[in-house]
Design a protein around this motif. Structure first.
Motif: not given
Length: 104
Positions: A30, A33-36, A38-40, A53, A57, A60
């Protein structure tokens, strides 16, 4: 007074293994990522790990994706194998980590 119910030891072991994997590869997965957190949470929100998803990730970071892909897919399999309470515990751990990160 009755002892509190504890999940079976294999559930705790699987959760610990997921946490170990997240510590080893999570920051890389992550990164940027701006909000890790939230990604998790988006990866583990459903009843199954969101492999699509996770692959987005990884896409990238193509240079290192091949190295991380087996570990990420193994973590996905471990998450999918958890009982509902184990999955809830993983989500609570992510939220707790986010709260602690905000306190720093």
């Amino acid at each position: 007074m009755a002892e509190p119910l504890k999940p079976p030891s294999h559930a705790w072991a699987a959760t610990r293994e997921l946490a170990r994997s997240a510590r080893a590869h999570g920051a890389w997965l992550v990164a940027g990522v701006e909000t890790p957190h939230e990604e998790w949470m988006s990866l583990v929100w459903g009843s199954l790990f969101d492999r699509d998803h996770a692959l987005r990730l990884l896409a990238g970071r193509p240079a290192s994706a091949a190295l991380a892909l087996p570990e990420v897919m193994a973590a996905a399999d471990r998450f999918d194998g958890l009982a509902l309470e184990g999955k809830r515990r993983v989500r609570r751990l992510i939220l707790r980590h986010e709260q602690r990160a905000r306190m720093r």
